[in-house]
Design a protein around this motif. Sequence first.
Motif, PDB file in Angstrom:
ATOM      1  N   ASP A 135       0.813  -1.213   0.000  1.00 47.52           N
ATOM      2  CA  ASP A 135       0.000   0.000   0.000  1.00 47.52           C
ATOM      3  C   ASP A 135       0.849   1.267   0.000  1.00 47.52           C
ATOM      4  OD1 ASP A 135      -2.616   1.345   0.205  1.00 47.52           O
ATOM      5  OD2 ASP A 135      -1.909   1.943   2.188  1.00 47.52           O
ATOM      6  N   VAL A 136       2.016   1.214   0.628  1.00 46.93           N
ATOM      7  CA  VAL A 136       2.870   2.408   0.681  1.00 46.93           C
ATOM      8  C   VAL A 136       3.943   2.398  -0.408  1.00 46.93           C
ATOM      9  CG1 VAL A 136       2.482   2.761   3.143  1.00 46.93           C
ATOM     10  CG2 VAL A 136       4.439   1.386   2.389  1.00 46.93           C
ATOM     11  N   GLY A 137       3.971   1.334  -1.216  1.00 47.63           N
ATOM     12  CA  GLY A 137       4.893   1.318  -2.342  1.00 47.63           C
ATOM     13  C   GLY A 137       6.143   0.479  -2.186  1.00 47.63           C
ATOM     14  N   VAL A 138       6.173  -0.419  -1.197  1.00 49.44           N
ATOM     15  CA  VAL A 138       7.301  -1.343  -1.073  1.00 49.44           C
ATOM     16  C   VAL A 138       7.006  -2.536  -1.978  1.00 49.44           C
ATOM     17  CG1 VAL A 138       8.653  -2.814   0.458  1.00 49.44           C
ATOM     18  CG2 VAL A 138       7.781  -0.621   1.283  1.00 49.44           C
ATOM     19  N   GLY A 139       7.842  -2.742  -2.980  1.00 46.88           N
ATOM     20  CA  GLY A 139       7.573  -3.747  -4.001  1.00 46.88           C
ATOM     21  C   GLY A 139       7.959  -5.157  -3.617  1.00 46.88           C
ATOM     22  N   CYS A 140       7.521  -6.102  -4.432  1.00 48.95           N
ATOM     23  CA  CYS A 140       7.750  -7.521  -4.171  1.00 48.95           C
ATOM     24  C   CYS A 140       9.238  -7.875  -4.152  1.00 48.95           C
ATOM     25  CB  CYS A 140       7.037  -8.368  -5.222  1.00 48.95           C
ATOM     26  SG  CYS A 140       5.264  -8.024  -5.360  1.00 48.95           S
ATOM     27  N   PRO A 171      12.965   4.020   5.138  1.00 47.75           N
ATOM     28  CA  PRO A 171      12.199   3.350   4.074  1.00 47.75           C
ATOM     29  C   PRO A 171      12.132   4.122   2.764  1.00 47.75           C
ATOM     30  CG  PRO A 171      10.708   4.374   5.644  1.00 47.75           C
ATOM     31  CD  PRO A 171      12.093   4.573   6.185  1.00 47.75           C
ATOM     32  N   ALA A 172      12.427   5.413   2.775  1.00 44.18           N
ATOM     33  CA  ALA A 172      12.225   6.261   1.599  1.00 44.18           C
ATOM     34  C   ALA A 172      12.837   5.707   0.310  1.00 44.18           C
ATOM     35  CB  ALA A 172      12.734   7.674   1.872  1.00 44.18           C
ATOM     36  N   PRO A 173      14.089   5.214   0.319  1.00 39.67           N
ATOM     37  CA  PRO A 173      14.672   4.727  -0.936  1.00 39.67           C
ATOM     38  C   PRO A 173      13.900   3.576  -1.567  1.00 39.67           C
ATOM     39  CG  PRO A 173      16.386   5.107   0.685  1.00 39.67           C
ATOM     40  CD  PRO A 173      15.084   5.217   1.415  1.00 39.67           C
ATOM     41  N   ASN A 174      13.111   2.849  -0.761  1.00 38.84           N
ATOM     42  CA  ASN A 174      12.395   1.679  -1.270  1.00 38.84           C
ATOM     43  C   ASN A 174      10.927   1.957  -1.598  1.00 38.84           C
ATOM     44  OD1 ASN A 174      14.534  -0.261  -1.149  1.00 38.84           O
ATOM     45  ND2 ASN A 174      14.318  -0.268   1.072  1.00 38.84           N
ATOM     46  N   LEU A 175      10.490   3.205  -1.468  1.00 38.49           N
ATOM     47  CA  LEU A 175       9.090   3.535  -1.762  1.00 38.49           C
ATOM     48  C   LEU A 175       8.929   3.806  -3.251  1.00 38.49           C
ATOM     49  CD1 LEU A 175       8.216   5.843   1.278  1.00 38.49           C
ATOM     50  CD2 LEU A 175       8.017   3.346   1.071  1.00 38.49           C
ATOM     51  N   ALA A 203       4.203  11.800   1.194  1.00 33.99           N
ATOM     52  CA  ALA A 203       3.289  11.408   0.126  1.00 33.99           C
ATOM     53  C   ALA A 203       2.661  10.048   0.403  1.00 33.99           C
ATOM     54  CB  ALA A 203       4.026  11.377  -1.210  1.00 33.99           C
ATOM     55  N   ARG A 204       3.393   9.170   1.069  1.00 31.03           N
ATOM     56  CA  ARG A 204       2.879   7.826   1.377  1.00 31.03           C
ATOM     57  C   ARG A 204       2.430   7.679   2.834  1.00 31.03           C
ATOM     58  NH1 ARG A 204       3.429   3.952  -2.542  1.00 31.03           N
ATOM     59  NH2 ARG A 204       3.579   5.012  -4.558  1.00 31.03           N
ATOM     60  N   ASP A 205       2.468   8.770   3.579  1.00 29.64           N
ATOM     61  CA  ASP A 205       2.045   8.757   4.981  1.00 29.64           C
ATOM     62  C   ASP A 205       2.807   7.690   5.783  1.00 29.64           C
ATOM     63  OD1 ASP A 205       0.600   9.665   7.175  1.00 29.64           O
ATOM     64  OD2 ASP A 205      -1.027   8.227   6.873  1.00 29.64           O
ATOM     65  N   VAL A 206       4.117   7.679   5.587  1.00 22.73           N
ATOM     66  CA  VAL A 206       4.995   6.736   6.279  1.00 22.73           C
ATOM     67  C   VAL A 206       5.749   7.474   7.374  1.00 22.73           C
ATOM     68  CG1 VAL A 206       6.972   5.188   6.044  1.00 22.73           C
ATOM     69  CG2 VAL A 206       5.244   5.288   4.242  1.00 22.73           C
ATOM     70  N   HIS A 207       5.788   6.888   8.571  1.00 26.71           N
ATOM     71  CA  HIS A 207       6.413   7.533   9.727  1.00 26.71           C
ATOM     72  C   HIS A 207       7.479   6.603  10.315  1.00 26.71           C
ATOM     73  CE1 HIS A 207       3.197  10.551   9.678  1.00 26.71           C
ATOM     74  NE2 HIS A 207       2.387   9.540   9.407  1.00 26.71           N
TER      75      HIS A 207
END
Length: 219
Positions: A135-140, A171-175, A203-207
């Motif tokens: 949901d936040v953009g961390v891929g498979c 986590p930012a580099p992996n979003l 943008a992805r509401d990640v904290h």
Amino acid sequence: MAQVFKPSADIILRAVILIIVIAVIVTVVSGWLYWHSGWLTDVAEAPEQPVPFSHRHHAGDLNIDCRYCHYTGEETAKAGLPTSETCMTCHSQLWTEAEALRPVRQAYTEGRPLWWQRVVDSPDFVYFNHAAHLDVGVGCTTCHGPVQEMALTYESHAYTMGWCLDCHRDPAPNLRPEGAVTAFDWRPRTGLSETERQALLEARDVHPERLTDCYTCHR
């Protein structure tokens, strides 16, 4: 006054101390090597499956989206494993008599599931939610490695607590951008400025400050 210890006692004591020190070093080094070895982590070990499924062929050559087989990953904690019905969607038309696919046809005919063996099996005390990551953009491939190159699927690295925390802290580099969570050619962003990093997180509401809470992974 009589001598209590013989002259050789000093040599013996030094030898014993040296042996103890060497034993401690060997024990520590051996333990570290075992902890990071394939014997414990199963890295690069492909478990035997009911059929020799090739991600290299299906995901790499045919470019089938991960979510076609792992269809619950965007909505639930579990990514799901393909049912015999999913396999037979194609294989009722293709390779219909292949001996390697006999277990698939039998399972489909008998109305039972295929008993896939887990490649990545998290301990019971670890909670992992596929939907929360996608949901936040961390891929498979961020977690599972280059599955599109694997003839037989294996663990591409050790899923240690430290490995997970490295990503949770930054986590930012992996979003990934929307629509790229299953892209095989996407690579982590490098050289992000602090402004770019914060923009991605917002943008992805990640904290990140919450992602290292014990409760995040241990419930």
